[in-house]
Enzyme design. Structure first.
Site, PDB file in Angstrom:
ATOM      1  N   GLU A  27      60.155  -1.262  32.509  1.00 47.70           N
ATOM      2  CA  GLU A  27      60.450  -0.337  33.598  1.00 47.70           C
ATOM      3  C   GLU A  27      59.408   0.765  33.671  1.00 47.70           C
ATOM      4  OE1 GLU A  27      61.453   0.584  36.682  1.00 47.70           O
ATOM      5  OE2 GLU A  27      63.304  -0.363  35.995  1.00 47.70           O
ATOM      6  N   ASP A  29      56.792   1.241  36.853  1.00 46.43           N
ATOM      7  CA  ASP A  29      56.837   2.448  37.676  1.00 46.43           C
ATOM      8  C   ASP A  29      55.481   3.145  37.722  1.00 46.43           C
ATOM      9  OD1 ASP A  29      59.529   1.964  38.022  1.00 46.43           O
ATOM     10  OD2 ASP A  29      60.190   3.471  36.577  1.00 46.43           O
ATOM     11  N   SER A  87      63.261  -1.665  41.489  1.00 46.14           N
ATOM     12  CA  SER A  87      62.503  -0.745  40.632  1.00 46.14           C
ATOM     13  C   SER A  87      61.086  -0.547  41.130  1.00 46.14           C
ATOM     14  CB  SER A  87      62.415  -1.302  39.208  1.00 46.14           C
ATOM     15  OG  SER A  87      63.558  -1.008  38.474  1.00 46.14           O
TER      16      SER A  87
END
Length: 505
Positions: free
Chosen positions: A227, A231, A427
Protein backbone atom coordinates in the site's frame (compact mmCIF):
# COMPACT_ATOMS: atom_id res chain seq x y z
CA UNK A 1 -19.39 8.80 41.72
CA UNK A 2 -19.89 5.34 40.21
CA UNK A 3 -19.76 4.77 36.47
CA UNK A 4 -23.50 4.01 36.45
CA UNK A 5 -24.16 7.57 37.61
CA UNK A 6 -22.06 9.16 34.88
CA UNK A 7 -23.50 10.33 31.55
CA UNK A 8 -22.96 8.03 28.55
CA UNK A 9 -20.82 9.08 25.58
CA UNK A 10 -23.11 8.91 22.51
CA UNK A 11 -21.83 6.66 19.73
CA UNK A 12 -19.27 4.89 21.92
CA UNK A 13 -20.95 1.47 21.98
CA UNK A 14 -18.57 -1.17 20.69
CA UNK A 15 -18.88 -4.85 19.85
CA UNK A 16 -16.24 -7.55 20.11
CA UNK A 17 -13.81 -7.77 17.20
CA UNK A 18 -14.39 -10.43 14.56
CA UNK A 19 -12.56 -13.68 15.21
CA UNK A 20 -11.41 -12.47 18.61
CA UNK A 21 -9.62 -14.77 21.08
CA UNK A 22 -9.02 -13.80 24.69
CA UNK A 23 -5.38 -13.93 25.79
CA UNK A 24 -5.45 -12.34 29.25
CA UNK A 25 -5.97 -9.18 31.26
CA UNK A 26 -3.91 -6.00 30.82
CA UNK A 27 -1.62 -4.94 33.63
CA UNK A 28 -3.72 -2.47 35.67
CA UNK A 29 -0.67 -0.20 36.00
CA UNK A 30 0.19 -0.21 32.29
CA UNK A 31 0.04 3.29 30.74
CA UNK A 32 -2.36 3.92 27.85
CA UNK A 33 -2.47 7.03 25.66
CA UNK A 34 -5.85 8.29 24.47
CA UNK A 35 -7.19 11.04 22.24
CA UNK A 36 -10.13 13.04 23.58
CA UNK A 37 -12.02 14.94 20.89
CA UNK A 38 -14.02 18.04 21.75
CA UNK A 39 -17.06 19.51 20.05
CA UNK A 40 -16.66 22.33 17.54
CA UNK A 41 -16.55 25.75 19.17
CA UNK A 42 -18.28 27.60 16.33
CA UNK A 43 -20.18 26.47 13.22
CA UNK A 44 -18.18 25.80 10.08
CA UNK A 45 -16.18 27.28 8.45
CA UNK A 46 -14.77 28.26 11.85
CA UNK A 47 -12.21 25.85 13.27
CA UNK A 48 -11.19 24.85 16.74
CA UNK A 49 -12.66 24.23 20.16
CA UNK A 50 -14.12 26.87 22.45
CA UNK A 51 -11.60 28.04 25.09
CA UNK A 52 -14.07 27.27 27.89
CA UNK A 53 -14.50 23.71 26.60
CA UNK A 54 -10.74 23.21 26.49
CA UNK A 55 -10.33 24.48 30.04
CA UNK A 56 -13.23 22.33 31.29
CA UNK A 57 -11.87 19.21 29.62
CA UNK A 58 -8.30 19.69 30.87
CA UNK A 59 -9.50 20.33 34.42
CA UNK A 60 -11.82 17.31 34.40
CA UNK A 61 -9.18 14.93 33.04
CA UNK A 62 -6.49 16.11 35.43
CA UNK A 63 -8.86 15.95 38.41
CA UNK A 64 -9.49 12.29 37.54
CA UNK A 65 -5.74 11.66 37.67
CA UNK A 66 -4.95 11.62 33.94
CA UNK A 67 -1.84 13.32 32.58
CA UNK A 68 -2.60 15.80 29.80
CA UNK A 69 0.18 15.42 27.25
CA UNK A 70 -0.86 17.89 24.55
CA UNK A 71 -3.73 20.17 23.58
CA UNK A 72 -4.40 21.03 19.94
CA UNK A 73 -7.12 23.67 19.86
CA UNK A 74 -7.52 23.96 16.04
CA UNK A 75 -8.22 20.20 15.69
CA UNK A 76 -10.08 20.04 19.05
CA UNK A 77 -7.92 17.19 20.38
CA UNK A 78 -6.45 16.52 23.79
CA UNK A 79 -3.81 13.80 24.16
CA UNK A 80 -3.90 12.25 27.62
CA UNK A 81 -2.38 9.31 29.48
CA UNK A 82 -3.56 7.14 32.32
CA UNK A 83 -3.04 3.62 33.54
CA UNK A 84 -5.46 0.84 32.68
CA UNK A 85 -7.18 0.82 36.07
CA UNK A 86 -7.65 4.60 36.04
CA UNK A 87 -9.08 4.67 32.53
CA UNK A 88 -11.47 1.83 33.30
CA UNK A 89 -12.77 3.79 36.30
CA UNK A 90 -13.02 7.17 34.55
CA UNK A 91 -14.77 5.90 31.43
CA UNK A 92 -16.76 3.05 32.97
CA UNK A 93 -15.35 0.22 30.92
CA UNK A 94 -13.34 -2.97 31.24
CA UNK A 95 -10.31 -3.65 29.05
CA UNK A 96 -9.24 -7.15 28.05
CA UNK A 97 -6.20 -8.44 26.20
CA UNK A 98 -7.12 -10.33 23.02
CA UNK A 99 -6.00 -11.35 19.55
CA UNK A 100 -7.93 -10.83 16.32
CA UNK A 101 -7.00 -11.20 12.63
CA UNK A 102 -5.10 -8.36 11.03
CA UNK A 103 -7.31 -7.00 8.21
CA UNK A 104 -4.26 -6.67 5.93
CA UNK A 105 -2.39 -9.93 6.47
CA UNK A 106 -4.86 -12.11 8.36
CA UNK A 107 -2.22 -12.84 11.00
CA UNK A 108 -3.25 -12.65 14.69
CA UNK A 109 -2.72 -9.21 16.19
CA UNK A 110 -2.62 -8.66 19.97
CA UNK A 111 -4.58 -5.67 21.20
CA UNK A 112 -6.78 -4.28 23.93
CA UNK A 113 -10.51 -4.63 23.56
CA UNK A 114 -13.51 -3.10 25.21
CA UNK A 115 -17.20 -3.72 24.60
CA UNK A 116 -20.28 -1.72 25.45
CA UNK A 117 -20.68 2.00 26.04
CA UNK A 118 -18.34 4.55 27.63
CA UNK A 119 -19.32 7.13 30.23
CA UNK A 120 -17.86 10.56 30.94
CA UNK A 121 -17.13 12.77 33.93
CA UNK A 122 -20.33 14.85 34.29
CA UNK A 123 -18.71 18.15 33.29
CA UNK A 124 -17.72 16.65 29.92
CA UNK A 125 -21.23 15.67 28.83
CA UNK A 126 -21.86 17.37 25.48
CA UNK A 127 -18.31 18.74 25.44
CA UNK A 128 -16.49 15.53 24.43
CA UNK A 129 -17.58 13.78 21.23
CA UNK A 130 -15.05 10.92 21.22
CA UNK A 131 -12.57 9.09 23.42
CA UNK A 132 -10.27 6.97 21.25
CA UNK A 133 -7.39 4.64 22.10
CA UNK A 134 -8.82 2.52 24.92
CA UNK A 135 -9.53 -0.23 22.38
CA UNK A 136 -6.66 -0.45 19.89
CA UNK A 137 -7.96 -3.15 17.55
CA UNK A 138 -7.02 -2.81 13.83
CA UNK A 139 -9.54 -0.45 12.26
CA UNK A 140 -8.96 -0.30 8.50
CA UNK A 141 -8.09 -2.42 5.48
CA UNK A 142 -5.83 -1.56 2.57
CA UNK A 143 -7.49 -0.93 -0.78
CA UNK A 144 -4.96 -2.53 -3.15
CA UNK A 145 -4.99 -5.92 -4.86
CA UNK A 146 -2.03 -7.72 -6.46
CA UNK A 147 -2.61 -8.79 -10.03
CA UNK A 148 -3.14 -12.53 -10.50
CA UNK A 149 -2.16 -12.42 -14.15
CA UNK A 150 -2.35 -8.99 -15.75
CA UNK A 151 -3.28 -8.71 -19.38
CA UNK A 152 -2.33 -5.03 -19.44
CA UNK A 153 -0.44 -2.75 -17.10
CA UNK A 154 0.48 0.91 -16.96
CA UNK A 155 3.01 3.20 -15.36
CA UNK A 156 1.69 6.35 -13.70
CA UNK A 157 3.08 8.36 -16.63
CA UNK A 158 1.01 6.25 -19.03
CA UNK A 159 -2.14 7.04 -17.08
CA UNK A 160 -1.26 10.73 -17.07
CA UNK A 161 -1.52 10.54 -20.86
CA UNK A 162 -4.72 8.48 -20.79
CA UNK A 163 -6.44 10.90 -18.44
CA UNK A 164 -4.92 13.99 -20.10
CA UNK A 165 -3.26 15.49 -17.04
CA UNK A 166 -2.55 19.17 -17.78
CA UNK A 167 0.50 19.56 -19.99
CA UNK A 168 3.44 21.53 -18.66
CA UNK A 169 2.63 20.75 -15.03
CA UNK A 170 4.24 18.44 -12.48
CA UNK A 171 2.70 19.59 -9.20
CA UNK A 172 5.47 22.06 -8.40
CA UNK A 173 4.84 24.20 -5.34
CA UNK A 174 2.24 21.82 -3.91
CA UNK A 175 2.22 19.61 -0.83
CA UNK A 176 0.62 16.17 -1.13
CA UNK A 177 -0.02 14.34 2.15
CA UNK A 178 -0.46 10.55 2.25
CA UNK A 179 -1.83 8.61 5.23
CA UNK A 180 -0.51 5.12 6.01
CA UNK A 181 -1.52 2.78 8.84
CA UNK A 182 1.37 0.35 8.65
CA UNK A 183 4.31 -0.75 6.55
CA UNK A 184 6.90 1.50 5.06
CA UNK A 185 9.23 2.24 2.15
CA UNK A 186 12.94 2.06 1.43
CA UNK A 187 14.55 4.91 -0.44
CA UNK A 188 16.41 2.40 -2.62
CA UNK A 189 13.08 1.12 -3.97
CA UNK A 190 11.94 4.64 -4.77
CA UNK A 191 15.23 5.57 -6.44
CA UNK A 192 15.09 2.43 -8.60
CA UNK A 193 11.47 3.06 -9.51
CA UNK A 194 11.94 6.71 -10.45
CA UNK A 195 14.81 5.72 -12.72
CA UNK A 196 12.82 2.86 -14.18
CA UNK A 197 9.93 5.10 -15.27
CA UNK A 198 12.27 7.86 -16.44
CA UNK A 199 11.82 10.56 -13.80
CA UNK A 200 14.89 12.76 -14.03
CA UNK A 201 13.80 15.00 -11.13
CA UNK A 202 11.86 12.78 -8.68
CA UNK A 203 9.77 14.06 -5.79
CA UNK A 204 10.95 14.62 -2.25
CA UNK A 205 9.35 12.14 0.16
CA UNK A 206 9.30 12.82 3.90
CA UNK A 207 8.04 10.41 6.57
CA UNK A 208 6.23 11.72 9.66
CA UNK A 209 5.40 9.52 12.65
CA UNK A 210 2.09 9.82 14.52
CA UNK A 211 1.17 8.12 17.83
CA UNK A 212 4.32 6.01 17.72
CA UNK A 213 3.90 5.04 14.07
CA UNK A 214 6.94 5.13 11.81
CA UNK A 215 8.23 4.28 8.36
CA UNK A 216 8.83 0.58 9.09
CA UNK A 217 9.00 -1.59 5.97
CA UNK A 218 8.07 -5.20 6.69
CA UNK A 219 9.57 -6.84 3.62
CA UNK A 220 6.24 -8.28 2.43
CA UNK A 221 5.08 -6.89 -0.95
CA UNK A 222 1.57 -8.22 -0.30
CA UNK A 223 1.31 -6.54 3.10
CA UNK A 224 1.13 -2.91 4.13
CA UNK A 225 4.39 -2.14 2.28
CA UNK A 226 2.46 -2.73 -0.94
CA UNK A 227 0.00 0.00 0.00
CA UNK A 228 2.71 2.45 0.99
CA UNK A 229 4.78 2.04 -2.16
CA UNK A 230 1.74 2.04 -4.46
CA UNK A 231 0.55 5.33 -2.96
CA UNK A 232 3.94 7.03 -3.10
CA UNK A 233 4.86 5.81 -6.58
CA UNK A 234 1.53 6.71 -8.18
CA UNK A 235 1.39 10.13 -6.52
CA UNK A 236 5.07 10.86 -7.08
CA UNK A 237 5.11 9.53 -10.62
CA UNK A 238 2.26 11.82 -11.63
CA UNK A 239 3.21 14.86 -9.52
CA UNK A 240 7.01 14.68 -9.19
CA UNK A 241 7.24 18.39 -8.52
CA UNK A 242 5.12 18.14 -5.38
CA UNK A 243 6.47 17.59 -1.89
CA UNK A 244 5.14 14.26 -0.62
CA UNK A 245 4.66 13.95 3.15
CA UNK A 246 3.75 10.45 4.35
CA UNK A 247 2.09 10.20 7.78
CA UNK A 248 2.58 6.82 9.47
CA UNK A 249 0.24 5.91 12.33
CA UNK A 250 -0.95 2.71 14.02
CA UNK A 251 -3.91 0.98 12.37
CA UNK A 252 -6.41 1.99 15.05
CA UNK A 253 -9.29 4.46 15.08
CA UNK A 254 -7.15 6.76 17.23
CA UNK A 255 -4.15 6.47 14.91
CA UNK A 256 -6.28 7.09 11.82
CA UNK A 257 -7.88 10.22 13.32
CA UNK A 258 -4.62 11.64 14.63
CA UNK A 259 -2.83 11.10 11.31
CA UNK A 260 -5.66 12.78 9.41
CA UNK A 261 -5.85 15.71 11.82
CA UNK A 262 -2.08 16.20 11.86
CA UNK A 263 -1.98 16.19 8.05
CA UNK A 264 -4.92 18.55 7.59
CA UNK A 265 -3.70 21.06 10.17
CA UNK A 266 -0.04 20.95 9.10
CA UNK A 267 1.81 24.11 8.18
CA UNK A 268 1.97 24.81 5.34
CA UNK A 269 -1.51 23.53 4.60
CA UNK A 270 -1.39 20.64 2.13
CA UNK A 271 -2.99 20.99 -1.27
CA UNK A 272 -4.51 17.53 -1.03
CA UNK A 273 -4.55 14.43 1.21
CA UNK A 274 -4.59 10.86 -0.15
CA UNK A 275 -6.16 8.00 1.85
CA UNK A 276 -6.14 4.42 0.59
CA UNK A 277 -7.35 2.76 3.80
CA UNK A 278 -10.92 2.24 4.95
CA UNK A 279 -13.59 -0.02 6.33
CA UNK A 280 -17.33 -0.46 5.85
CA UNK A 281 -19.04 2.46 7.55
CA UNK A 282 -20.92 -0.05 9.75
CA UNK A 283 -17.62 -1.33 11.21
CA UNK A 284 -16.85 1.98 12.92
CA UNK A 285 -18.13 3.19 16.26
CA UNK A 286 -20.36 6.21 15.91
CA UNK A 287 -17.94 8.36 17.89
CA UNK A 288 -14.96 7.46 15.71
CA UNK A 289 -16.93 8.04 12.52
CA UNK A 290 -18.10 11.43 13.82
CA UNK A 291 -14.59 12.47 14.85
CA UNK A 292 -13.18 11.46 11.46
CA UNK A 293 -15.94 13.30 9.59
CA UNK A 294 -15.31 16.41 11.67
CA UNK A 295 -11.60 16.25 10.78
CA UNK A 296 -12.56 15.91 7.11
CA UNK A 297 -14.87 18.91 7.53
CA UNK A 298 -11.86 20.85 8.83
CA UNK A 299 -10.02 19.91 5.64
CA UNK A 300 -12.88 21.16 3.49
CA UNK A 301 -13.03 24.42 5.45
CA UNK A 302 -9.29 24.87 4.89
CA UNK A 303 -9.73 24.29 1.15
CA UNK A 304 -8.10 20.86 1.21
CA UNK A 305 -9.50 18.02 -0.89
CA UNK A 306 -9.11 14.59 0.73
CA UNK A 307 -9.13 11.83 -1.90
CA UNK A 308 -10.28 8.51 -0.44
CA UNK A 309 -10.41 5.02 -1.95
CA UNK A 310 -14.02 3.76 -2.22
CA UNK A 311 -13.24 0.09 -1.58
CA UNK A 312 -12.33 -3.03 -3.56
CA UNK A 313 -15.17 -5.41 -2.71
CA UNK A 314 -18.04 -4.20 -4.87
CA UNK A 315 -21.30 -2.99 -3.40
CA UNK A 316 -21.04 -5.40 -0.43
CA UNK A 317 -17.77 -3.87 0.83
CA UNK A 318 -16.73 -7.21 2.35
CA UNK A 319 -19.69 -7.23 4.75
CA UNK A 320 -20.99 -10.63 5.84
CA UNK A 321 -24.73 -9.95 5.56
CA UNK A 322 -24.89 -9.96 1.72
CA UNK A 323 -26.33 -6.44 1.82
CA UNK A 324 -25.12 -3.24 0.17
CA UNK A 325 -22.59 -1.15 2.13
CA UNK A 326 -20.26 1.76 1.47
CA UNK A 327 -16.75 2.32 2.75
CA UNK A 328 -15.69 4.96 5.24
CA UNK A 329 -14.08 7.50 5.23
CA UNK A 330 -14.96 7.58 1.51
CA UNK A 331 -18.64 7.92 2.50
CA UNK A 332 -18.02 11.19 4.33
CA UNK A 333 -19.62 14.16 2.54
CA UNK A 334 -16.33 15.96 3.17
CA UNK A 335 -14.24 13.52 1.09
CA UNK A 336 -13.71 12.99 -2.63
CA UNK A 337 -14.56 9.28 -2.96
CA UNK A 338 -12.57 7.47 -5.65
CA UNK A 339 -14.00 4.43 -7.46
CA UNK A 340 -12.45 2.11 -10.02
CA UNK A 341 -12.57 0.98 -13.64
CA UNK A 342 -11.14 -1.63 -15.99
CA UNK A 343 -9.12 0.20 -18.63
CA UNK A 344 -7.93 -0.87 -22.06
CA UNK A 345 -5.79 1.83 -23.65
CA UNK A 346 -2.67 2.48 -25.70
CA UNK A 347 -0.03 3.38 -23.12
CA UNK A 348 2.07 5.37 -25.58
CA UNK A 349 -0.59 7.51 -27.22
CA UNK A 350 -3.13 7.52 -24.38
CA UNK A 351 -5.88 6.41 -26.76
CA UNK A 352 -8.65 4.62 -24.86
CA UNK A 353 -10.10 1.48 -26.40
CA UNK A 354 -12.59 0.76 -23.63
CA UNK A 355 -13.21 1.62 -20.00
CA UNK A 356 -15.91 -0.01 -17.87
CA UNK A 357 -16.78 -0.53 -14.21
CA UNK A 358 -14.26 -2.75 -12.41
CA UNK A 359 -16.10 -5.79 -11.01
CA UNK A 360 -15.26 -9.48 -11.32
CA UNK A 361 -17.97 -10.81 -9.02
CA UNK A 362 -18.58 -11.13 -5.30
CA UNK A 363 -15.32 -11.83 -3.52
CA UNK A 364 -13.32 -11.42 -6.74
CA UNK A 365 -12.68 -7.69 -6.56
CA UNK A 366 -14.55 -4.68 -7.79
CA UNK A 367 -15.09 -1.00 -7.11
CA UNK A 368 -16.90 0.01 -3.98
CA UNK A 369 -19.90 2.27 -4.32
CA UNK A 370 -23.45 2.75 -3.16
CA UNK A 371 -25.50 4.84 -0.78
CA UNK A 372 -24.55 5.71 2.79
CA UNK A 373 -26.66 4.49 5.69
CA UNK A 374 -25.19 7.22 7.88
CA UNK A 375 -24.66 10.42 5.92
CA UNK A 376 -27.39 12.41 4.18
CA UNK A 377 -27.13 13.49 0.55
CA UNK A 378 -24.94 16.62 0.62
CA UNK A 379 -26.42 19.71 -0.97
CA UNK A 380 -23.88 19.71 -3.80
CA UNK A 381 -24.87 16.14 -4.78
CA UNK A 382 -28.65 16.69 -4.63
CA UNK A 383 -29.16 17.13 -8.40
CA UNK A 384 -26.91 14.24 -9.49
CA UNK A 385 -29.61 11.57 -9.29
CA UNK A 386 -28.33 9.49 -6.38
CA UNK A 387 -30.75 6.55 -5.98
CA UNK A 388 -32.06 5.17 -2.73
CA UNK A 389 -30.11 2.43 -0.95
CA UNK A 390 -30.34 -0.84 -2.90
CA UNK A 391 -31.66 -2.68 0.18
CA UNK A 392 -33.83 -0.12 1.94
CA UNK A 393 -34.57 2.57 -0.64
CA UNK A 394 -33.53 5.24 1.85
CA UNK A 395 -31.65 8.27 0.48
CA UNK A 396 -28.06 8.98 1.47
CA UNK A 397 -24.69 10.27 0.36
CA UNK A 398 -23.75 8.64 -2.94
CA UNK A 399 -20.35 6.97 -3.37
CA UNK A 400 -18.06 7.36 -5.30
CA UNK A 401 -17.63 10.85 -6.72
CA UNK A 402 -14.96 10.08 -9.34
CA UNK A 403 -13.06 7.11 -10.74
CA UNK A 404 -9.91 5.87 -12.45
CA UNK A 405 -8.20 2.64 -13.47
CA UNK A 406 -8.26 0.15 -10.56
CA UNK A 407 -8.57 -3.37 -11.98
CA UNK A 408 -5.44 -5.41 -11.13
CA UNK A 409 -5.69 -7.04 -14.57
CA UNK A 410 -5.17 -3.58 -16.08
CA UNK A 411 -3.13 -2.38 -13.15
CA UNK A 412 -0.19 -0.24 -12.13
CA UNK A 413 3.48 -1.15 -12.53
CA UNK A 414 5.14 -0.46 -9.18
CA UNK A 415 8.18 -1.57 -7.20
CA UNK A 416 7.74 -2.94 -3.67
CA UNK A 417 10.42 -4.42 -1.41
CA UNK A 418 12.83 -4.88 -4.30
CA UNK A 419 10.26 -6.56 -6.54
CA UNK A 420 8.56 -5.24 -9.67
CA UNK A 421 4.84 -5.99 -9.36
CA UNK A 422 1.48 -4.99 -10.79
CA UNK A 423 -1.19 -3.80 -8.36
CA UNK A 424 -4.71 -2.53 -8.71
CA UNK A 425 -7.45 -1.37 -6.39
CA UNK A 426 -9.09 1.93 -5.63
CA UNK A 427 -5.97 2.45 -3.49
CA UNK A 428 -4.30 3.56 -6.70
CA UNK A 429 -7.10 5.93 -7.68
CA UNK A 430 -6.83 8.08 -4.54
CA UNK A 431 -3.16 9.02 -5.17
CA UNK A 432 -3.87 9.38 -8.91
CA UNK A 433 -6.57 11.96 -8.20
CA UNK A 434 -4.39 13.58 -5.53
CA UNK A 435 -1.63 14.08 -8.09
CA UNK A 436 -4.15 15.55 -10.52
CA UNK A 437 -5.32 18.03 -7.86
CA UNK A 438 -1.71 19.14 -7.38
CA UNK A 439 -1.23 19.68 -11.10
CA UNK A 440 -4.51 21.57 -11.39
CA UNK A 441 -3.43 23.79 -8.49
CA UNK A 442 -0.10 24.49 -10.14
CA UNK A 443 -1.75 25.40 -13.44
CA UNK A 444 -4.33 27.62 -11.72
CA UNK A 445 -1.76 29.33 -9.54
CA UNK A 446 -3.98 28.62 -6.53
CA UNK A 447 -5.56 25.77 -4.67
CA UNK A 448 -8.82 24.62 -6.27
CA UNK A 449 -10.22 24.27 -2.73
CA UNK A 450 -12.60 21.53 -1.66
CA UNK A 451 -13.41 20.03 -5.05
CA UNK A 452 -16.72 18.11 -4.78
CA UNK A 453 -19.04 21.15 -4.82
CA UNK A 454 -17.14 22.46 -7.85
CA UNK A 455 -17.19 19.14 -9.71
CA UNK A 456 -20.92 18.68 -9.11
CA UNK A 457 -21.76 22.28 -10.01
CA UNK A 458 -24.40 22.32 -12.75
CA UNK A 459 -24.59 18.50 -12.86
CA UNK A 460 -28.00 16.97 -13.51
CA UNK A 461 -29.12 13.36 -13.35
CA UNK A 462 -28.45 11.29 -16.46
CA UNK A 463 -26.17 13.80 -18.15
CA UNK A 464 -22.36 13.64 -18.45
CA UNK A 465 -20.43 16.08 -16.28
CA UNK A 466 -18.01 18.51 -17.97
CA UNK A 467 -14.39 17.63 -17.34
CA UNK A 468 -15.09 13.89 -17.19
CA UNK A 469 -15.30 10.93 -19.51
CA UNK A 470 -18.51 9.16 -18.54
CA UNK A 471 -18.38 5.42 -17.76
CA UNK A 472 -21.70 3.87 -18.71
CA UNK A 473 -21.05 0.12 -18.82
CA UNK A 474 -20.81 -2.38 -16.00
CA UNK A 475 -22.00 -3.04 -12.45
CA UNK A 476 -20.50 -3.39 -8.97
CA UNK A 477 -23.14 -5.84 -7.78
CA UNK A 478 -26.13 -3.88 -6.48
CA UNK A 479 -25.66 -0.84 -8.72
CA UNK A 480 -25.26 -0.39 -12.47
CA UNK A 481 -23.43 2.23 -14.49
CA UNK A 482 -25.53 4.68 -16.48
CA UNK A 483 -25.14 8.06 -18.17
CA UNK A 484 -24.22 10.76 -15.68
CA UNK A 485 -23.45 10.03 -12.03
CA UNK A 486 -23.78 6.45 -10.85
CA UNK A 487 -22.86 4.46 -7.74
CA UNK A 488 -20.06 2.62 -9.56
CA UNK A 489 -17.83 5.31 -11.03
CA UNK A 490 -19.43 8.54 -9.83
CA UNK A 491 -19.13 11.35 -12.37
CA UNK A 492 -16.60 9.32 -14.37
CA UNK A 493 -12.87 9.36 -15.02
CA UNK A 494 -10.94 12.61 -15.40
CA UNK A 495 -10.14 14.55 -18.51
CA UNK A 496 -7.49 16.69 -16.87
CA UNK A 497 -7.23 19.34 -19.58
CA UNK A 498 -11.02 19.74 -19.68
CA UNK A 499 -11.18 19.95 -15.88
CA UNK A 500 -8.54 22.67 -15.91
CA UNK A 501 -10.49 24.65 -18.49
CA UNK A 502 -13.61 24.28 -16.39
CA UNK A 503 -11.88 25.43 -13.22
CA UNK A 504 -10.49 28.43 -15.05
CA UNK A 505 -14.05 29.36 -15.95
Amino acid sequence: MTSSERPPLPGSDRYAARGVRATGVPDPAAPVDITVVLRRGQPLPALGAAPDDVATAVQALESEGLEVLAVDVPSRRIQARGDVAMLERVFGTSLSQVQSPDPVTGRPVPHRQRTGELVLPPSLAGVVIAVLGLDDRPQARVRFRPAAGPTTSFTPLDLGRVYRFPAGTDGSGQMLAILELGGGYRQADLDAYWAQIGLADPPTVTAVGVDGGANAPEGDPNGADGEVLLDIEVAGGLAPGADLVVYFAPNTDRGFLDALSDAVHARPTPTVVSISWGQSEDEWTGQARTAMDEALADAAALGVTVCVAAGDDGSRDNATDAGAHVDFPAASPHALACGGTTLQADATSGTVHSEVVWFHGVGQGGTGGGVSDVFAVPSWQAAAGVPGDADTGRPGRGVPDVAGDADPSTGYQVRVDGTDVVYGGTSAVAPLWSALVCRLAEALGRSPGFLPPVLYGGVTAGRPAPGFRDITSGSNGAYTARPGWDACTGLGVPDGEALLARLRG
